[in-house]
Design a protein around this motif. Structure first.
Motif, PDB file in Angstrom:
ATOM      1  N   HIS A  18       0.813  -1.221   0.000  1.00  0.00           N
ATOM      2  CA  HIS A  18       0.000   0.000   0.000  1.00  0.00           C
ATOM      3  C   HIS A  18       0.848   1.273   0.000  1.00  0.00           C
ATOM      4  CE1 HIS A  18      -3.868  -2.011   0.557  1.00  0.00           C
ATOM      5  NE2 HIS A  18      -3.297  -2.766   1.478  1.00  0.00           N
ATOM      6  N   GLY A  19       2.177   1.102  -0.080  1.00  0.00           N
ATOM      7  CA  GLY A  19       3.069   2.245   0.009  1.00  0.00           C
ATOM      8  C   GLY A  19       3.465   2.509   1.449  1.00  0.00           C
ATOM      9  N   ALA A  20       4.572   3.213   1.639  1.00  0.00           N
ATOM     10  CA  ALA A  20       5.084   3.479   2.987  1.00  0.00           C
ATOM     11  C   ALA A  20       4.104   4.287   3.829  1.00  0.00           C
ATOM     12  CB  ALA A  20       6.426   4.208   2.894  1.00  0.00           C
ATOM     13  N   SER A  21       3.275   5.099   3.181  1.00  0.00           N
ATOM     14  CA  SER A  21       2.294   5.910   3.917  1.00  0.00           C
ATOM     15  C   SER A  21       0.884   5.325   3.834  1.00  0.00           C
ATOM     16  CB  SER A  21       2.283   7.347   3.365  1.00  0.00           C
ATOM     17  OG  SER A  21       1.964   7.349   1.980  1.00  0.00           O
ATOM     18  N   HIS A  22       0.785   4.083   3.355  1.00  0.00           N
ATOM     19  CA  HIS A  22      -0.503   3.394   3.219  1.00  0.00           C
ATOM     20  C   HIS A  22      -1.511   4.249   2.434  1.00  0.00           C
ATOM     21  CE1 HIS A  22      -2.708  -0.220   4.587  1.00  0.00           C
ATOM     22  NE2 HIS A  22      -3.763   0.517   4.292  1.00  0.00           N
ATOM     23  N   SER A  23      -1.076   4.711   1.274  1.00  0.00           N
ATOM     24  CA  SER A  23      -1.909   5.610   0.476  1.00  0.00           C
ATOM     25  C   SER A  23      -2.519   4.955  -0.759  1.00  0.00           C
ATOM     26  CB  SER A  23      -1.078   6.829   0.034  1.00  0.00           C
ATOM     27  OG  SER A  23       0.064   6.424  -0.698  1.00  0.00           O
ATOM     28  N   LEU A  24      -2.106   3.721  -1.069  1.00  0.00           N
ATOM     29  CA  LEU A  24      -2.627   3.046  -2.259  1.00  0.00           C
ATOM     30  C   LEU A  24      -3.774   2.108  -1.899  1.00  0.00           C
ATOM     31  CD1 LEU A  24       0.600   2.020  -4.250  1.00  0.00           C
ATOM     32  CD2 LEU A  24      -1.168   3.624  -4.995  1.00  0.00           C
ATOM     33  N   PRO A  25      -4.978   2.332  -2.446  1.00  0.00           N
ATOM     34  CA  PRO A  25      -6.073   1.390  -2.207  1.00  0.00           C
ATOM     35  C   PRO A  25      -5.816   0.086  -2.960  1.00  0.00           C
ATOM     36  CG  PRO A  25      -6.744   3.049  -3.796  1.00  0.00           C
ATOM     37  CD  PRO A  25      -5.401   3.470  -3.305  1.00  0.00           C
ATOM     38  N   PRO A  26      -6.478  -0.996  -2.557  1.00  0.00           N
ATOM     39  CA  PRO A  26      -6.211  -2.318  -3.141  1.00  0.00           C
ATOM     40  C   PRO A  26      -6.274  -2.368  -4.663  1.00  0.00           C
ATOM     41  CG  PRO A  26      -7.640  -2.524  -1.252  1.00  0.00           C
ATOM     42  CD  PRO A  26      -7.515  -1.062  -1.507  1.00  0.00           C
ATOM     43  N   HIS A  27      -7.243  -1.691  -5.264  1.00  0.00           N
ATOM     44  CA  HIS A  27      -7.420  -1.788  -6.715  1.00  0.00           C
ATOM     45  C   HIS A  27      -6.430  -0.934  -7.489  1.00  0.00           C
ATOM     46  CE1 HIS A  27      -9.552   1.844  -5.642  1.00  0.00           C
ATOM     47  NE2 HIS A  27      -9.743   2.163  -6.908  1.00  0.00           N
ATOM     48  N   LYS A  28      -5.645  -0.106  -6.794  1.00  0.00           N
ATOM     49  CA  LYS A  28      -4.667   0.762  -7.448  1.00  0.00           C
ATOM     50  C   LYS A  28      -3.226   0.258  -7.279  1.00  0.00           C
ATOM     51  CE  LYS A  28      -7.231   4.176  -9.116  1.00  0.00           C
ATOM     52  NZ  LYS A  28      -7.233   4.528 -10.556  1.00  0.00           N
ATOM     53  N   ILE A  29      -3.028  -0.810  -6.556  1.00  0.00           N
ATOM     54  CA  ILE A  29      -1.685  -1.341  -6.335  1.00  0.00           C
ATOM     55  C   ILE A  29      -1.136  -1.895  -7.650  1.00  0.00           C
ATOM     56  CG2 ILE A  29      -0.382  -3.156  -5.160  1.00  0.00           C
ATOM     57  CD1 ILE A  29      -2.427  -2.904  -2.852  1.00  0.00           C
TER      58      ILE A  29
END
Length: 252
Positions: A45-56
């Motif tokens: 999800h990225g180091a800042s947890h900014s990517l939602p599951p469908h955008k990974i």
């Protein structure tokens, strides 16, 4: 080399702390490399947890691990339970999956030659056994079964869960297509799922993000213990189905 895919909470077990960017033909992937322990950590999800599951960018992530020489992947996933006896706070080890995703790039073979990879046993049997032995040694409660993967980022409806619980045991948003992409690159892959909640309709309460995050926090120390033991496990030569997957694929 071992690859760990998960959240930022497991970064503490590694001696490396500098994020590196790996450029692949599918895009960029950010990793932390612990050269002393021969481990690569990737935050999906990225180091800042900014990517939602469908955008990974699942393809870039798995391909980057392959480029770095990773042969075994332990994926850390959070899931909702579809069964009353699989309680929040327990662990879960998938042995099969069903997916209901819609928009994800799910294969490395979408142009050129056609490759039909066998998924009779999608999760590496050797790694699953190692994971089970660690959980049993530590007396951590766990279950096994079928992982149902949905698109996200929304939670599932009550009627959807009524259908899914007839087919699977837990529901999550990140387990697919990692497991398939790893097999296409002949990397061993297993998943350690943290059961954070009952899925919609299984519990009488409305599901909240706070509930999920609270359970993850409570399980964090156990997860770190498991990952540390997995990383330090004395693996031998691979003799599983994963390393020769393409030899058994149907290629057209």
């Amino acid at each position: 080399m071992i690859g760990i895919i998960g959240g930022t909470g497991i970064a503490g077990i590694l001696k490396g702390d500098k994020e590196e960017v790996i450029n692949t033909k599918y895009g960029k992937a950010k990793v932390i490399i612990d050269k002393e322990s021969d481990v690569v950590l990737l935050f999906r999800h990225g180091a800042s947890h900014s990517l939602p599951p469908h955008k990974i960018n699942y393809r870039a992530n798995i391909y980057a691990l392959k480029m770095l020489g990773v042969e075994r992947i332990l994926a850390i996933n959070s899931v909702g339970s579809l069964k009353i006896d699989l309680k929040p706070g327990m662990f879960f080890i998938p042995n099969d999956f069903i997916e209901f995703t819609k928009k994800r790039e799910e294969t490395f073979y979408d142009c050129g030659k056609v490759v039909h990879i066998d998924m009779t046993e999608p999760y590496c049997p050797q790694l699953r056994n190692v994971l089970k032995s660690i959980l049993e040694k530590r007396k951590y409660a766990y279950g096994e079964g079928v992982y149902v993967c949905t698109e996200g980022p929304r939670f599932e409806t009550k009627r959807e869960i009524e259908i899914y619980k007839n087919w699977g045991d837990v529901v999550g948003m990140t387990g697919y297509p990692e497991v398939v992409l790893a097999r296409e690159l002949e990397i061993c892959y297993t998943s350690l799922c943290s059961i954070t909640n009952y899925a919609c309709g299984i519990s009488k309460n409305i599901l909240t993000v706070d509930e999920v995050l609270s359970t993850i926090k409570e399980m964090e120390d156990k997860i770190l213990n498991i990952v540390e033991e997995f990383v330090n496990y004395k693996f031998g030569e691979r003799d599983c189905i994963c390393k020769d997957a393409l030899k058994h694929a149907v290629i057209g």
